[in-house]
Design a protein around this motif. Structure first.
Motif, PDB file in Angstrom:
ATOM      1  N   THR A  88     -24.954 -36.050  10.327  1.00 31.78           N
ATOM      2  CA  THR A  88     -24.062 -34.923   8.941  1.00 31.78           C
ATOM      3  C   THR A  88     -24.213 -34.701   7.654  1.00 31.78           C
ATOM      4  N   LYS A  89     -25.707 -35.327   7.244  1.00 28.72           N
ATOM      5  CA  LYS A  89     -25.739 -34.963   5.871  1.00 28.72           C
ATOM      6  C   LYS A  89     -27.887 -34.361   5.914  1.00 28.72           C
ATOM      7  N   SER A  90     -27.973 -34.156   7.679  1.00 29.88           N
ATOM      8  CA  SER A  90     -29.276 -33.574   7.634  1.00 29.88           C
ATOM      9  C   SER A  90     -29.276 -31.754   8.017  1.00 29.88           C
ATOM     10  N   PHE A  91     -29.833 -31.012   6.813  1.00 32.44           N
ATOM     11  CA  PHE A  91     -30.327 -29.524   6.403  1.00 32.44           C
ATOM     12  C   PHE A  91     -31.352 -28.960   7.554  1.00 32.44           C
ATOM     13  N   CYS A  92     -31.145 -27.862   8.329  1.00 31.28           N
ATOM     14  CA  CYS A  92     -32.586 -27.387   8.756  1.00 31.28           C
ATOM     15  C   CYS A  92     -32.890 -25.833   7.951  1.00 31.28           C
ATOM     16  N   ALA A 107     -29.255 -24.189  19.019  1.00 33.40           N
ATOM     17  CA  ALA A 107     -28.544 -23.593  20.018  1.00 33.40           C
ATOM     18  C   ALA A 107     -29.754 -24.463  20.856  1.00 33.40           C
ATOM     19  N   TRP A 108     -30.272 -25.781  20.773  1.00 33.64           N
ATOM     20  CA  TRP A 108     -31.194 -26.369  21.800  1.00 33.64           C
ATOM     21  C   TRP A 108     -30.887 -27.321  22.036  1.00 33.64           C
ATOM     22  N   ASN A 109     -30.905 -27.750  23.577  1.00 28.35           N
ATOM     23  CA  ASN A 109     -30.753 -28.992  24.149  1.00 28.35           C
ATOM     24  C   ASN A 109     -31.905 -30.223  24.181  1.00 28.35           C
ATOM     25  N   ASP A 118     -25.641 -34.878  21.952  1.00 27.52           N
ATOM     26  CA  ASP A 118     -26.218 -36.277  20.934  1.00 27.52           C
ATOM     27  C   ASP A 118     -27.746 -35.698  21.433  1.00 27.52           C
ATOM     28  N   TYR A 119     -27.865 -35.174  22.389  1.00 22.57           N
ATOM     29  CA  TYR A 119     -29.740 -33.809  21.757  1.00 22.57           C
ATOM     30  C   TYR A 119     -29.751 -33.155  21.625  1.00 22.57           C
ATOM     31  N   ALA A 120     -28.521 -32.043  21.435  1.00 22.38           N
ATOM     32  CA  ALA A 120     -28.573 -31.041  20.062  1.00 22.38           C
ATOM     33  C   ALA A 120     -28.475 -30.555  19.094  1.00 22.38           C
ATOM     34  N   GLY A 121     -29.343 -29.442  18.817  1.00 22.97           N
ATOM     35  CA  GLY A 121     -29.530 -28.978  17.920  1.00 22.97           C
ATOM     36  C   GLY A 121     -29.292 -28.682  16.597  1.00 22.97           C
ATOM     37  N   PHE A 122     -27.649 -29.556  16.871  1.00 21.01           N
ATOM     38  CA  PHE A 122     -26.880 -28.924  16.188  1.00 21.01           C
ATOM     39  C   PHE A 122     -26.377 -30.003  15.523  1.00 21.01           C
ATOM     40  N   ASN A 123     -26.148 -31.275  16.266  1.00 22.87           N
ATOM     41  CA  ASN A 123     -26.203 -32.702  15.309  1.00 22.87           C
ATOM     42  C   ASN A 123     -27.317 -33.439  15.103  1.00 22.87           C
ATOM     43  N   LEU A 124     -28.637 -32.651  15.313  1.00 25.20           N
ATOM     44  CA  LEU A 124     -29.370 -33.602  14.801  1.00 25.20           C
ATOM     45  C   LEU A 124     -28.963 -32.429  13.517  1.00 25.20           C
ATOM     46  N   CYS A 125     -29.236 -31.281  13.353  1.00 24.22           N
ATOM     47  CA  CYS A 125     -29.327 -30.817  11.922  1.00 24.22           C
ATOM     48  C   CYS A 125     -27.727 -30.932  11.945  1.00 24.22           C
ATOM     49  N   GLY A 126     -27.177 -31.964  11.756  1.00 25.83           N
ATOM     50  CA  GLY A 126     -25.948 -32.262  11.007  1.00 25.83           C
ATOM     51  C   GLY A 126     -25.063 -31.247  10.335  1.00 25.83           C
ATOM     52  N   GLY A 127     -25.749 -30.936   9.316  1.00 24.99           N
ATOM     53  CA  GLY A 127     -25.204 -30.537   7.426  1.00 24.99           C
ATOM     54  C   GLY A 127     -25.576 -29.139   7.477  1.00 24.99           C
ATOM     55  N   GLY A 128     -25.552 -28.420   8.599  1.00 22.16           N
ATOM     56  CA  GLY A 128     -25.918 -27.098   8.868  1.00 22.16           C
ATOM     57  C   GLY A 128     -27.481 -26.594   7.889  1.00 22.16           C
ATOM     58  N   PRO A 414     -25.163 -18.826  14.194  1.00 24.42           N
ATOM     59  CA  PRO A 414     -24.758 -20.419  14.869  1.00 24.42           C
ATOM     60  C   PRO A 414     -23.321 -20.167  14.616  1.00 24.42           C
ATOM     61  N   ALA A 415     -22.178 -21.035  14.965  1.00 19.96           N
ATOM     62  CA  ALA A 415     -20.774 -21.010  15.077  1.00 19.96           C
ATOM     63  C   ALA A 415     -21.108 -22.702  14.923  1.00 19.96           C
ATOM     64  N   GLY A 416     -19.865 -23.207  14.338  1.00 17.83           N
ATOM     65  CA  GLY A 416     -19.320 -24.888  13.787  1.00 17.83           C
ATOM     66  C   GLY A 416     -19.939 -25.007  12.428  1.00 17.83           C
ATOM     67  N   LYS A 417     -20.720 -25.063  12.366  1.00 15.73           N
ATOM     68  CA  LYS A 417     -21.681 -26.322  11.200  1.00 15.73           C
ATOM     69  C   LYS A 417     -21.923 -25.003  10.445  1.00 15.73           C
ATOM     70  N   ARG A 418     -22.205 -25.034   9.080  1.00 18.13           N
ATOM     71  CA  ARG A 418     -22.243 -24.774   7.965  1.00 18.13           C
ATOM     72  C   ARG A 418     -23.449 -23.776   7.849  1.00 18.13           C
ATOM     73  N   ASN A 419     -23.698 -22.482   7.095  1.00 14.83           N
ATOM     74  CA  ASN A 419     -25.014 -21.885   6.754  1.00 14.83           C
ATOM     75  C   ASN A 419     -24.825 -20.727   5.718  1.00 14.83           C
ATOM     76  N   LEU A 420     -26.044 -20.919   4.870  1.00 13.50           N
ATOM     77  CA  LEU A 420     -26.705 -20.640   4.003  1.00 13.50           C
ATOM     78  C   LEU A 420     -27.395 -20.205   4.498  1.00 13.50           C
ATOM     79  N   THR A 421     -27.403 -18.199   3.801  1.00 13.49           N
ATOM     80  CA  THR A 421     -28.562 -16.927   4.657  1.00 13.49           C
ATOM     81  C   THR A 421     -28.456 -16.507   3.431  1.00 13.49           C
ATOM     82  N   LEU A 422     -29.852 -16.803   3.020  1.00 13.01           N
ATOM     83  CA  LEU A 422     -30.242 -16.401   1.268  1.00 13.01           C
ATOM     84  C   LEU A 422     -31.216 -14.824   1.643  1.00 13.01           C
ATOM     85  N   PHE A 423     -30.701 -13.644   1.720  1.00 10.23           N
ATOM     86  CA  PHE A 423     -31.488 -12.837   1.513  1.00 10.23           C
ATOM     87  C   PHE A 423     -32.355 -11.921   0.000  1.00 10.23           C
ATOM     88  N   ALA A 424     -33.852 -11.489  -0.086  1.00 12.40           N
ATOM     89  CA  ALA A 424     -34.160 -10.948  -1.093  1.00 12.40           C
ATOM     90  C   ALA A 424     -33.615  -9.740  -1.092  1.00 12.40           C
TER      91      ALA A 424
END
Length: 478
Positions: A88-92, A107-109, A118-128, A414-424
């Motif tokens: 839950t503290k892992s960010f990608c 979105a990967w399983n 348990d094999y979903a990417g959104f749980n591996l990157c549980g923080g967002g 991706p819905a359901g997890k936090r997201n920080l998008t940074l654009f130049a």
């Protein structure tokens, strides 16, 4: 604040094919000429000589697509955080192409079974996710809500993908082509960085070290010509001027010299300059009535106010990012103020040169042999080819057709997890927002170019650097 973040950088497998012998020897000797002799002049180091790798040598990289890349992400996360509760503290996150991989990762399983979360990417990157000058998307067209049409399009796209994969295994695994060779271009850029890092104020002699040849010449002309005639004659390229090593690196990457997306705000020339007319003339914004409106068009595709030294005979140095003119009411974009200002030069060229110097670190700044299949797989996964090993992209959401048919979200972050998008703010990558694909809470970094998002100096006009500030707040507030 008493909070700490562990940062893990993952280098893709194709980087193992890079020959770092010359860079490491140059670092040990403190002399970039050692690397020049090794990569461009056939010199031997400890009995080894540089071998130019052809697409046939690297045909196996045709297997290095999206599925294998994301599985490497999974393996690293599971190794570092073996307890799923810790994730839950892992960010990608990622920059450039890496930014566009964050959406498929979420979105990967990895089990190929949507119910096995348990094999979903959104749980591996549980923080967002934290995409930097790129976008996390899972299904921008929105085919996931179209049922049979989605299946038909995936099957049809899969057939095209199979043909593209065949090419990737038979001569197009990497960009090692007769008219453009990624490795030779990046060796040139790396050499300029090592020279700027080791001896920044000395007059550049790369013109005598790096041969002009077909594998690099077309790229150099397209990126750095002063006018359209130069594109055909090959005149007025960066190495044709008397410039310092630091100034040459600036000419290669500063947004006031380089074109398109490979740009950073590194400062400006320390000599008289002349404006370019290729590919867009300077001063376009100063044209009456339409000028400011017309200037938006080239700015959106990576052009700006571009310059070269005015003289081929006068030695030209470089002013660092904090030694250019302060911002004013007449900014450079309007064409009335200075050529550039501190609002458009975020990166310290000294740090940039050191970060690009491959000799002191275990990996290169650039990836010489980016697998073309990774790029094409990502395009198919987010488009029309989700079958075969791309069928594991199972948690799609949003998208244009989903919005039109079901009232879902137009953008497919991706819905359901936090997201920080940074654009130049001055990078052409931000144009994805024009199609409504960017998340509503995306942050735009004014005056930044593509590389500035990850290379900007700690202080900007006396204030904390915004990209790192956004990321630190995002991570520590979770």
């Amino acid at each position: 604040m008493g909070k700490h973040v562990e940062y893990i950088s993952l280098q893709r497998r194709s980087s193992c094919m890079e020959d770092r012998t010359g860079w490491e020897a140059a670092q040990q000797a403190g002399d970039y000429h050692v690397a020049a002799d090794y990569y461009f002049r056939g010199a031997s180091i400890n009995g080894q000589t540089y071998h130019y790798q052809t697409p046939q040598d690297l045909a196996f990289l045709g297997d290095y697509g999206l599925a294998l890349t994301l599985d490497d992400w999974r393996a690293v996360i599971e190794h570092v955080l073996p307890d799923p509760a810790q994730r839950t503290k892992s960010f990608c996150g990622g920059h450039s192409l890496g930014a566009f991989l964050t959406g498929p990762m979420m979105a990967w399983n990895f089990a190929g079974d949507a119910n096995a979360t348990d094999y979903a990417g959104f749980n591996l990157c549980g923080g967002g996710t934290i995409p930097e000058d790129g976008l996390a998307m899972t299904d921008p067209a929105g085919f996931s809500g179209t049922g049979l049409l989605d299946q038909l399009m995936s099957a049809a796209g899969g057939a095209v993908k199979n043909a593209v994969d065949y090419l990737a295994h038979n001569g197009l695994s990497v960009a090692q082509l007769p008219v453009i060779s990624a490795s030779e271009l990046l060796h040139t850029y790396n050499l300029a960085a090592v020279a700027a890092d080791q001896n920044p104020d000395a007059e550049s002699d790369l013109k005598n070290l790096v041969p002009r040849e077909l594998r690099t010449e077309t790229w150099m002309r397209a990126m750095y010509d002063k006018d359209y005639l130069d594109f055909f004659t090959g005149a007025n390229l960066p190495t044709d001027y008397r410039i310092t090593n630091r100034a040459l690196l600036g000419m290669y990457f500063d947004q006031n010299s380089a074109e398109y997306v490979m740009q950073a705000g590194l400062g400006f020339y320390d000599c008289p300059v002349a404006g370019k007319t290729y590919p867009i003339p300077n001063g376009l914004a100063s044209a009456p009535i339409l000028g400011p409106t017309l200037f938006v068009i080239p700015l959106r595709v990576g052009y700006g106010q571009n310059y070269t030294p005015a003289s081929h005979d006068q030695l030209c140095g470089w002013r660092n990012y904090d030694r250019v003119a302060p911002s004013s009411i007449d900014g450079p974009v309007l064409g009335h103020g200075p050529e550039t200002d501190q609002d458009h030069e975020p990166t310290d060229i000294r740090q940039f040169a050191h970060a690009m110097n491959p000799g002191w670190q275990p990996v290169n700044y650039f990836e010489e042999y980016t697998p073309i299949r990774l790029v094409t797989d990502t395009a198919f996964a987010l488009g029309l080819g989700r079958d075969g090993d791309l069928a594991k992209l199972q948690y799609r959401s949003g998208g244009i057709l989903n919005f039109l048919l079901h009232g879902d979200r137009w953008q497919s972050t991706p819905a359901g997890k936090r997201n920080l998008t940074l654009f130049a703010g001055d990078s052409p990558v931000q144009n994805v927002a024009l199609a409504g694909l960017a998340p509503y809470n995306a942050k735009y970094l004014a005056g930044y170019r593509h590389y500035d998002v990850v290379t900007a100096a700690e202080k900007q006009n006396g204030l904390p650097e915004p990209a790192s500030s956004y990321i630190a707040a995002f991570l520590t507030q979770s």
